[in-house]
Design a protein around this motif. Structure first.
Motif, PDB file in Angstrom:
ATOM      1  N   SER A   1       5.775  -4.573  12.863  1.00  0.00           N
ATOM      2  CA  SER A   1       4.760  -3.525  12.889  1.00  0.00           C
ATOM      3  C   SER A   1       4.038  -3.618  14.232  1.00  0.00           C
ATOM      4  O   SER A   1       3.937  -4.705  14.805  1.00  0.00           O
ATOM      5  N   ASP A   2       3.537  -2.479  14.736  1.00  0.00           N
ATOM      6  CA  ASP A   2       2.742  -2.571  15.962  1.00  0.00           C
ATOM      7  C   ASP A   2       1.256  -2.733  15.659  1.00  0.00           C
ATOM      8  O   ASP A   2       0.437  -2.936  16.558  1.00  0.00           O
ATOM      9  N   ASP A   3       0.912  -2.680  14.366  1.00  0.00           N
ATOM     10  CA  ASP A   3      -0.472  -2.888  13.926  1.00  0.00           C
ATOM     11  C   ASP A   3      -0.405  -3.342  12.473  1.00  0.00           C
ATOM     12  O   ASP A   3      -0.362  -2.517  11.557  1.00  0.00           O
ATOM     13  N   VAL A   4      -0.371  -4.652  12.267  1.00  0.00           N
ATOM     14  CA  VAL A   4      -0.148  -5.199  10.924  1.00  0.00           C
ATOM     15  C   VAL A   4      -1.220  -4.735   9.947  1.00  0.00           C
ATOM     16  O   VAL A   4      -0.926  -4.372   8.800  1.00  0.00           O
ATOM     17  N   ALA A   5      -2.471  -4.717  10.371  1.00  0.00           N
ATOM     18  CA  ALA A   5      -3.557  -4.290   9.481  1.00  0.00           C
ATOM     19  C   ALA A   5      -3.389  -2.831   9.065  1.00  0.00           C
ATOM     20  O   ALA A   5      -3.646  -2.464   7.909  1.00  0.00           O
ATOM     21  N   ALA A   6      -2.963  -1.974  10.002  1.00  0.00           N
ATOM     22  CA  ALA A   6      -2.761  -0.559   9.681  1.00  0.00           C
ATOM     23  C   ALA A   6      -1.580  -0.368   8.739  1.00  0.00           C
ATOM     24  O   ALA A   6      -1.636   0.452   7.807  1.00  0.00           O
ATOM     25  N   SER A   7      -0.490  -1.111   8.959  1.00  0.00           N
ATOM     26  CA  SER A   7       0.655  -1.039   8.047  1.00  0.00           C
ATOM     27  C   SER A   7       0.260  -1.501   6.649  1.00  0.00           C
ATOM     28  O   SER A   7       0.676  -0.930   5.641  1.00  0.00           O
ATOM     29  N   TYR A   8      -0.545  -2.566   6.607  1.00  0.00           N
ATOM     30  CA  TYR A   8      -1.020  -3.079   5.323  1.00  0.00           C
ATOM     31  C   TYR A   8      -1.846  -2.028   4.592  1.00  0.00           C
ATOM     32  O   TYR A   8      -1.666  -1.807   3.385  1.00  0.00           O
ATOM     33  N   ALA A   9      -2.727  -1.351   5.314  1.00  0.00           N
ATOM     34  CA  ALA A   9      -3.558  -0.310   4.701  1.00  0.00           C
ATOM     35  C   ALA A   9      -2.686   0.821   4.163  1.00  0.00           C
ATOM     36  O   ALA A   9      -2.943   1.358   3.074  1.00  0.00           O
ATOM     37  N   PHE A  10      -1.630   1.178   4.902  1.00  0.00           N
ATOM     38  CA  PHE A  10      -0.702   2.228   4.453  1.00  0.00           C
ATOM     39  C   PHE A  10      -0.001   1.820   3.163  1.00  0.00           C
ATOM     40  O   PHE A  10       0.022   2.573   2.179  1.00  0.00           O
ATOM     41  N   HIS A  11       0.565   0.626   3.132  1.00  0.00           N
ATOM     42  CA  HIS A  11       1.299   0.180   1.941  1.00  0.00           C
ATOM     43  C   HIS A  11       0.361  -0.030   0.753  1.00  0.00           C
ATOM     44  O   HIS A  11       0.732   0.235  -0.392  1.00  0.00           O
TER      45      HIS A  11
ATOM     46  N   ALA B   1      -2.429   1.684   0.242  1.00  0.00           N
ATOM     47  CA  ALA B   1      -2.805   3.014  -0.227  1.00  0.00           C
ATOM     48  C   ALA B   1      -1.700   3.658  -1.048  1.00  0.00           C
ATOM     49  O   ALA B   1      -1.972   4.487  -1.944  1.00  0.00           O
ATOM     50  N   GLU B   2      -0.454   3.282  -0.757  1.00  0.00           N
ATOM     51  CA  GLU B   2       0.681   3.815  -1.511  1.00  0.00           C
ATOM     52  C   GLU B   2       0.887   3.069  -2.831  1.00  0.00           C
ATOM     53  O   GLU B   2       1.839   3.348  -3.560  1.00  0.00           O
ATOM     54  N   LYS B   3       0.003   2.114  -3.101  1.00  0.00           N
ATOM     55  CA  LYS B   3       0.021   1.338  -4.352  1.00  0.00           C
ATOM     56  C   LYS B   3       1.333   0.567  -4.521  1.00  0.00           C
ATOM     57  O   LYS B   3       1.879   0.442  -5.623  1.00  0.00           O
ATOM     58  N   LEU B   4       1.814   0.010  -3.418  1.00  0.00           N
ATOM     59  CA  LEU B   4       3.012  -0.815  -3.465  1.00  0.00           C
ATOM     60  C   LEU B   4       2.659  -2.251  -3.804  1.00  0.00           C
ATOM     61  O   LEU B   4       1.483  -2.646  -3.799  1.00  0.00           O
ATOM     62  N   ASN B   5       3.686  -3.022  -4.086  1.00  0.00           N
ATOM     63  CA  ASN B   5       3.508  -4.430  -4.453  1.00  0.00           C
ATOM     64  C   ASN B   5       3.380  -5.259  -3.180  1.00  0.00           C
ATOM     65  O   ASN B   5       4.376  -5.641  -2.557  1.00  0.00           O
TER      66      ASN B   5
ATOM     67  N   LEU C   1       5.685  -7.661   1.321  1.00  0.00           N
ATOM     68  CA  LEU C   1       5.862  -6.397   0.615  1.00  0.00           C
ATOM     69  C   LEU C   1       7.135  -6.504  -0.213  1.00  0.00           C
ATOM     70  O   LEU C   1       8.183  -6.903   0.299  1.00  0.00           O
ATOM     71  N   ALA C   2       7.052  -6.160  -1.505  1.00  0.00           N
ATOM     72  CA  ALA C   2       8.232  -6.177  -2.376  1.00  0.00           C
ATOM     73  C   ALA C   2       8.677  -4.747  -2.646  1.00  0.00           C
ATOM     74  O   ALA C   2       7.853  -3.864  -2.901  1.00  0.00           O
ATOM     75  N   ASP C   3       9.983  -4.499  -2.552  1.00  0.00           N
ATOM     76  CA  ASP C   3      10.482  -3.167  -2.908  1.00  0.00           C
ATOM     77  C   ASP C   3      10.567  -3.038  -4.424  1.00  0.00           C
ATOM     78  O   ASP C   3      10.153  -3.939  -5.172  1.00  0.00           O
ATOM     79  N   ALA C   4      11.095  -1.928  -4.892  1.00  0.00           N
ATOM     80  CA  ALA C   4      11.113  -1.649  -6.331  1.00  0.00           C
ATOM     81  C   ALA C   4      11.957  -2.651  -7.109  1.00  0.00           C
ATOM     82  O   ALA C   4      11.816  -2.773  -8.333  1.00  0.00           O
ATOM     83  N   HIS C   5      12.845  -3.387  -6.419  1.00  0.00           N
ATOM     84  CA  HIS C   5      13.727  -4.347  -7.087  1.00  0.00           C
ATOM     85  C   HIS C   5      13.340  -5.791  -6.797  1.00  0.00           C
ATOM     86  O   HIS C   5      14.090  -6.720  -7.108  1.00  0.00           O
ATOM     87  N   GLY C   6      12.174  -5.983  -6.162  1.00  0.00           N
ATOM     88  CA  GLY C   6      11.688  -7.331  -5.925  1.00  0.00           C
ATOM     89  C   GLY C   6      12.151  -7.974  -4.635  1.00  0.00           C
ATOM     90  O   GLY C   6      11.831  -9.141  -4.381  1.00  0.00           O
ATOM     91  N   ASN C   7      12.906  -7.261  -3.811  1.00  0.00           N
ATOM     92  CA  ASN C   7      13.293  -7.806  -2.512  1.00  0.00           C
ATOM     93  C   ASN C   7      12.059  -7.893  -1.620  1.00  0.00           C
ATOM     94  O   ASN C   7      11.279  -6.940  -1.530  1.00  0.00           O
ATOM     95  N   LEU C   8      11.896  -9.016  -0.937  1.00  0.00           N
ATOM     96  CA  LEU C   8      10.676  -9.271  -0.176  1.00  0.00           C
ATOM     97  C   LEU C   8      10.846  -8.984   1.314  1.00  0.00           C
ATOM     98  O   LEU C   8      11.856  -9.367   1.928  1.00  0.00           O
TER      99      LEU C   8
ATOM    100  N   TRP D   1      13.529   4.890  -0.509  1.00  0.00           N
ATOM    101  CA  TRP D   1      12.379   3.975  -0.497  1.00  0.00           C
ATOM    102  C   TRP D   1      12.219   3.363   0.896  1.00  0.00           C
ATOM    103  O   TRP D   1      11.119   3.327   1.457  1.00  0.00           O
ATOM    104  N   TYR D   2      13.335   2.909   1.471  1.00  0.00           N
ATOM    105  CA  TYR D   2      13.275   2.306   2.801  1.00  0.00           C
ATOM    106  C   TYR D   2      12.904   3.348   3.863  1.00  0.00           C
ATOM    107  O   TYR D   2      12.236   3.003   4.858  1.00  0.00           O
ATOM    108  N   LYS D   3      13.330   4.568   3.666  1.00  0.00           N
ATOM    109  CA  LYS D   3      12.950   5.637   4.595  1.00  0.00           C
ATOM    110  C   LYS D   3      11.444   5.880   4.549  1.00  0.00           C
ATOM    111  O   LYS D   3      10.780   5.944   5.590  1.00  0.00           O
ATOM    112  N   LYS D   4      10.899   6.002   3.362  1.00  0.00           N
ATOM    113  CA  LYS D   4       9.492   6.365   3.209  1.00  0.00           C
ATOM    114  C   LYS D   4       8.556   5.242   3.626  1.00  0.00           C
ATOM    115  O   LYS D   4       7.553   5.470   4.316  1.00  0.00           O
ATOM    116  N   TYR D   5       8.888   4.010   3.227  1.00  0.00           N
ATOM    117  CA  TYR D   5       7.924   2.925   3.394  1.00  0.00           C
ATOM    118  C   TYR D   5       8.199   2.000   4.578  1.00  0.00           C
ATOM    119  O   TYR D   5       7.298   1.294   5.032  1.00  0.00           O
TER     120      TYR D   5
END
Length: 357
Positions: free
Chosen positions: A106-116, A118-122, A138-145, A29-33
């Motif tokens: 992030s080097d572009d917060v808006a672009a990172s936000y759009a990526f996450h 689009a991936e339907k993350l929390n 951004l919360a991971d699958a276990h709620g870590n922020l 998860w950390y690798k992908k996102y």
């Protein structure tokens, strides 16, 4: 007689530790996102030096250190082998005591936000902090922020798809910011005050916290030219949060180091002996000190722990040995080379050849 100035012993955030239920699932998860795709070490062993934080018992664990080669600190993904990790018996909210969230750049917060998004993350909405900078949660699958913020120093350009870098620091809940500043600002040297504000805020990650009054101090330290990995780690950003009109809960109350959540924030150190003297003189003695090199899989170094005024754990590592190109058995001995001299870019880049799989 004037007091001698403190030596700057911290180069950057080496990693943040996160206790998980399933290391294999979490690392992917950390690798992908988050782009944490470089593997530094993978180690299964007992943790005999940590018994004061593990109920007086030596426990076994599986630990994996990964990083994003774009720049920033890594993540130590940590799973108990000898016991079932325990979650908090409540849902921590903004201002609760301890490491509440990890800051990721992030080097572009808006672009990172759009990526996450689009991936339907929390994810939260795209927010604005007290300085006017964009950020989000951004919360991971276990709620870590994870608090995604604008990064200011880079080793390489982040990938165009996610624009993500590594760990920049943390959001830490404290009971008294002035006491906490004596550690984070005065001892650790994260001494640029970006803002110091009081009030109610709309850029918190949870709805209940918007009703409370807070004092928030954002600290920052620019990256330095000292330290083997200073070019990779870059700067540091710590936000201290004090809730003023409710009694905060301690996130790791009645739990062990290694249980679920952020277990420590680790800084890269270039002079552990001097830092130990400075921290002790300021009222923050080391609670653990390996005193000499301690092996962690393919890496080794001297590590120590101290506690902030609310017992959040700060890990300190003076790296002595690190894998540069594991496939060829190339390990760098920093004790011989010197821990303060920055490594050349090409040598750090070689680490990217070892991938999380």
């Amino acid at each position: 007689m004037s007091q001698a100035p403190h030596k700057q012993c911290i180069t950057g955030v080496q990693q943040i530790g996160v206790g998980v239920k399933d290391l294999q699932v979490s690392k992917l998860w950390y690798k992908k996102y988050l782009g944490m795709e470089v593997q530094v070490f993978d180690d299964k062993a007992d943790a005999p030096l940590m018994t004061q934080y593990t109920g007086g018992t030596i426990h076994s664990r599986h630990a994996l250190l990964t990083l994003n080669i774009a720049g920033g600190g890594g993540m130590e993904v940590w799973q108990y082998v000898s016991r079932t990790p325990v979650p908090a018996d409540f849902t921590p909210v903004f201002g609760d005591l301890g490491i509440f969230g990890a800051k990721v750049k992030s080097d572009d917060v808006a672009a990172s936000y759009a990526f996450h998004k689009a991936e339907k993350l929390n994810v939260s909405e795209l927010l604005t902090n007290a300085k006017g900078d964009k950020h989000y949660w951004l919360a991971d699958a276990h709620g870590n922020l994870f608090n995604i913020v604008q990064g200011h120093q880079w080793f390489r350009a982040p990938k165009a798809g996610n624009h993500m870098g590594g760990i920049y620091g943390a959001v830490v809940g404290v009971s008294d910011i002035d006491r906490a500043l004596k550690l984070y600002r005065d001892v650790l040297g994260i001494n640029e005050v970006v803002y110091d504000v009081n009030g109610k805020f709309t850029d918190t990650p949870d709805t209940p916290s918007a009703q409370n009054n807070y004092r928030r101090v954002l600290l920052r330290k620019a990256g330095t030219a000292q330290g083997a990995f200073s070019k990779l780690l870059g700067g540091v950003e710590i936000e201290l949060v004090q809730v003023l009109d409710r009694t905060p809960k301690k996130i790791f109350e009645n739990r062990y180091w290694g249980d679920l959540g952020f277990i420590h924030l680790c800084f890269d150190v270039i002079d552990m002996d001097t830092l130990k003297k400075q921290a002790t003189a300021a009222g923050f003695p080391f609670t653990i000190d390996s005193a000499d090199s301690f092996s962690m899989g393919q890496a080794a170094g001297r590590f120590a722990y101290l506690e902030d005024p609310d017992q959040a754990l700060i890990e300190l590592v003076e790296t002595h040995k690190v894998p540069i190109l594991k496939k060829l058995g190339w390990y760098l001995d920093l004790k011989k080379r010197g821990v303060e001299k920055p490594l050349p870019n090409w040598m750090i880049g070689c680490m990217a050849l070892s991938k999380v799989k």
